[in-house]
Design a protein around this motif. Structure first.
Motif, PDB file in Angstrom:
ATOM      1  N   THR A   1      49.322  33.620  50.903  1.00 12.49           N
ATOM      2  CA  THR A   1      49.110  35.060  51.065  1.00 12.49           C
ATOM      3  C   THR A   1      48.855  35.726  49.719  1.00 12.49           C
ATOM      4  N   MET A   2      49.650  35.364  48.715  1.00  8.65           N
ATOM      5  CA  MET A   2      49.472  35.960  47.386  1.00  8.65           C
ATOM      6  C   MET A   2      48.097  35.625  46.818  1.00  8.65           C
ATOM      7  N   VAL A   3      47.693  34.365  46.905  1.00  9.99           N
ATOM      8  CA  VAL A   3      46.383  33.964  46.398  1.00  9.99           C
ATOM      9  C   VAL A   3      45.283  34.677  47.172  1.00  9.99           C
ATOM     10  N   ALA A   4      45.445  34.798  48.477  1.00 10.51           N
ATOM     11  CA  ALA A   4      44.448  35.495  49.303  1.00 10.51           C
ATOM     12  C   ALA A   4      44.314  36.952  48.872  1.00 10.51           C
ATOM     13  N   GLU A   5      45.427  37.607  48.625  1.00  9.17           N
ATOM     14  CA  GLU A   5      45.372  39.012  48.201  1.00  9.17           C
ATOM     15  C   GLU A   5      44.765  39.141  46.806  1.00  9.17           C
ATOM     16  N   MET A   6      45.095  38.214  45.932  1.00  9.38           N
ATOM     17  CA  MET A   6      44.534  38.273  44.577  1.00  9.38           C
ATOM     18  C   MET A   6      43.027  38.083  44.584  1.00  9.38           C
ATOM     19  N   LEU A   7      42.538  37.179  45.431  1.00  7.81           N
ATOM     20  CA  LEU A   7      41.111  36.858  45.454  1.00  7.81           C
ATOM     21  C   LEU A   7      40.345  37.654  46.515  1.00  7.81           C
ATOM     22  N   HIS A   8      41.051  38.543  47.209  1.00 10.67           N
ATOM     23  CA  HIS A   8      40.429  39.369  48.258  1.00 10.67           C
ATOM     24  C   HIS A   8      39.671  38.481  49.243  1.00 10.67           C
TER      25      HIS A   8
ATOM     26  N   SER B   1      55.053  25.252  41.829  1.00 13.49           N
ATOM     27  CA  SER B   1      56.273  25.243  42.658  1.00 13.49           C
ATOM     28  C   SER B   1      56.555  26.603  43.293  1.00 13.49           C
ATOM     29  N   GLY B   2      55.522  27.379  43.546  1.00 17.17           N
ATOM     30  CA  GLY B   2      55.702  28.684  44.176  1.00 17.17           C
ATOM     31  C   GLY B   2      56.114  29.789  43.229  1.00 17.17           C
ATOM     32  N   ASN B   3      56.152  29.519  41.928  1.00 13.73           N
ATOM     33  CA  ASN B   3      56.507  30.547  40.962  1.00 13.73           C
ATOM     34  C   ASN B   3      55.327  31.523  40.854  1.00 13.73           C
ATOM     35  N   PRO B   4      55.518  32.795  41.214  1.00 14.33           N
ATOM     36  CA  PRO B   4      54.404  33.740  41.206  1.00 14.33           C
ATOM     37  C   PRO B   4      53.728  33.881  39.845  1.00 14.33           C
ATOM     38  N   TYR B   5      54.511  33.960  38.777  1.00 15.76           N
ATOM     39  CA  TYR B   5      53.924  34.099  37.443  1.00 15.76           C
ATOM     40  C   TYR B   5      53.044  32.902  37.117  1.00 15.76           C
ATOM     41  N   GLU B   6      53.571  31.717  37.353  1.00 18.08           N
ATOM     42  CA  GLU B   6      52.816  30.515  37.036  1.00 18.08           C
ATOM     43  C   GLU B   6      51.576  30.379  37.918  1.00 18.08           C
ATOM     44  N   THR B   7      51.670  30.856  39.161  1.00 17.55           N
ATOM     45  CA  THR B   7      50.506  30.844  40.053  1.00 17.55           C
ATOM     46  C   THR B   7      49.414  31.744  39.498  1.00 17.55           C
ATOM     47  N   VAL B   8      49.787  32.944  39.090  1.00 16.51           N
ATOM     48  CA  VAL B   8      48.812  33.879  38.503  1.00 16.51           C
ATOM     49  C   VAL B   8      48.199  33.283  37.242  1.00 16.51           C
ATOM     50  N   GLU B   9      49.035  32.732  36.380  1.00 20.06           N
ATOM     51  CA  GLU B   9      48.525  32.170  35.129  1.00 20.06           C
ATOM     52  C   GLU B   9      47.606  30.975  35.373  1.00 20.06           C
ATOM     53  N   LEU B  10      47.928  30.155  36.348  1.00 17.08           N
ATOM     54  CA  LEU B  10      47.064  29.012  36.637  1.00 17.08           C
ATOM     55  C   LEU B  10      45.731  29.481  37.211  1.00 17.08           C
ATOM     56  N   LEU B  11      45.750  30.467  38.092  1.00 16.20           N
ATOM     57  CA  LEU B  11      44.489  31.025  38.600  1.00 16.20           C
ATOM     58  C   LEU B  11      43.682  31.645  37.464  1.00 16.20           C
ATOM     59  N   ASN B  12      44.358  32.338  36.554  1.00 17.01           N
ATOM     60  CA  ASN B  12      43.660  32.905  35.392  1.00 17.01           C
ATOM     61  C   ASN B  12      43.034  31.806  34.542  1.00 17.01           C
ATOM     62  N   ALA B  13      43.767  30.705  34.348  1.00 16.79           N
ATOM     63  CA  ALA B  13      43.232  29.591  33.560  1.00 16.79           C
ATOM     64  C   ALA B  13      42.025  28.974  34.266  1.00 16.79           C
ATOM     65  N   LEU B  14      42.109  28.803  35.571  1.00 13.32           N
ATOM     66  CA  LEU B  14      40.971  28.264  36.331  1.00 13.32           C
ATOM     67  C   LEU B  14      39.754  29.171  36.174  1.00 13.32           C
ATOM     68  N   HIS B  15      39.981  30.467  36.218  1.00 12.88           N
ATOM     69  CA  HIS B  15      38.887  31.419  36.056  1.00 12.88           C
ATOM     70  C   HIS B  15      38.356  31.381  34.622  1.00 12.88           C
ATOM     71  N   HIS B  16      39.262  31.435  33.661  1.00 13.37           N
ATOM     72  CA  HIS B  16      38.872  31.445  32.244  1.00 13.37           C
ATOM     73  C   HIS B  16      38.043  30.216  31.884  1.00 13.37           C
ATOM     74  N   ASP B  17      38.397  29.083  32.472  1.00 11.01           N
ATOM     75  CA  ASP B  17      37.709  27.832  32.153  1.00 11.01           C
ATOM     76  C   ASP B  17      36.541  27.524  33.092  1.00 11.01           C
ATOM     77  N   GLY B  18      36.169  28.510  33.921  1.00  9.79           N
ATOM     78  CA  GLY B  18      34.968  28.386  34.741  1.00  9.79           C
ATOM     79  C   GLY B  18      35.101  27.571  36.006  1.00  9.79           C
ATOM     80  N   VAL B  19      36.317  27.197  36.372  1.00  7.01           N
ATOM     81  CA  VAL B  19      36.514  26.414  37.598  1.00  7.01           C
ATOM     82  C   VAL B  19      36.573  27.347  38.813  1.00  7.01           C
ATOM     83  N   LEU B  20      37.077  28.537  38.618  1.00 11.64           N
ATOM     84  CA  LEU B  20      37.147  29.576  39.648  1.00 11.64           C
ATOM     85  C   LEU B  20      36.237  30.700  39.171  1.00 11.64           C
TER      86      LEU B  20
END
Length: 183
Positions: free
Chosen positions: A75-82, A100-119
């Motif tokens: 749900t969190m990822v869905a809301e972040m990515l609309h 492991s479901g840590n919201p901060y780490e989830t956001v940071e990993l999505l940011n890293a995926l985006h920053h590095d062109g994977v997302l």
């Protein structure tokens, strides 16, 4: 509202401030929020005694927040990515073992995926290749990703405040704030 994070590493001044606000000087309308990692505060920790005293104060509520379960992470990822939960579920499931479901780490990993062109953001929404995400995750650790992002910041932003005497030695390393990383 006053928010104090990482109280387990706080020195005497922030702990004294909280003590003053909770035990000595009541301020009507003040919402004081403190966050800490309970596993870092044992009976010998300098924060143990004040925490015990604070919990006994009238009006003090303690909330324990756990990591998100898998459906909430989706749900969190869905809301972040609309995007619809069904669309992002495979992405959320791929990153969950690393966060492991840590919201901060989830956001940071999505940011890293985006920053590095994977997302990538496109006119039709966020896009990713599941194989590229898996390959990226297989060769990275979240702590390493966060350190790489920090090193890309301006030098002044990289400088962290010096640890207080109550900061445990394990928390003095640059990646100490990153927890819950799985293979």
């Amino acid at each position: 509202m006053v928010f104090l994070d990482d109280l387990q590493w706080a020195g005497r001044t922030p702990v004294g401030f909280v003590d003053l606000m909770l035990c000595d000087t009541r301020i009507d309308g003040l919402l004081l929020v403190g966050a800490l990692r309970e596993e870092a505060v044992d009976a010998a920790h300098p924060l143990a005694t004040p925490l015990s005293r604070w919990r006994e104060q009238p009006g003090v509520r303690q909330l324990r927040l756990a990591n998100l379960p898998a459906p909430a992470t989706v749900t969190m990822v869905a809301e972040m990515l609309h995007a619809a939960p069904a669309v992002v579920a495979p992405l959320a499931e791929a990153i969950s073992p690393y966060t492991s479901g840590n919201p901060y780490e989830t956001v940071e990993l999505l940011n890293a995926l985006h920053h590095d062109g994977v997302l990538t953001a496109t006119a039709t929404g966020w896009q990713w290749d599941p194989a590229a995400v898996r390959a990226y995750l297989d060769r990275s650790e979240l702590a390493g990703l966060l350190m790489a992002r920090m090193k890309a910041m301006p030098a002044r932003s990289q400088r962290a405040p010096r640890p207080s005497p109550s900061t445990p030695p394990a928390a003095r390393s640059p990646s100490a704030g990153v927890h819950g990383i799985g293979p």
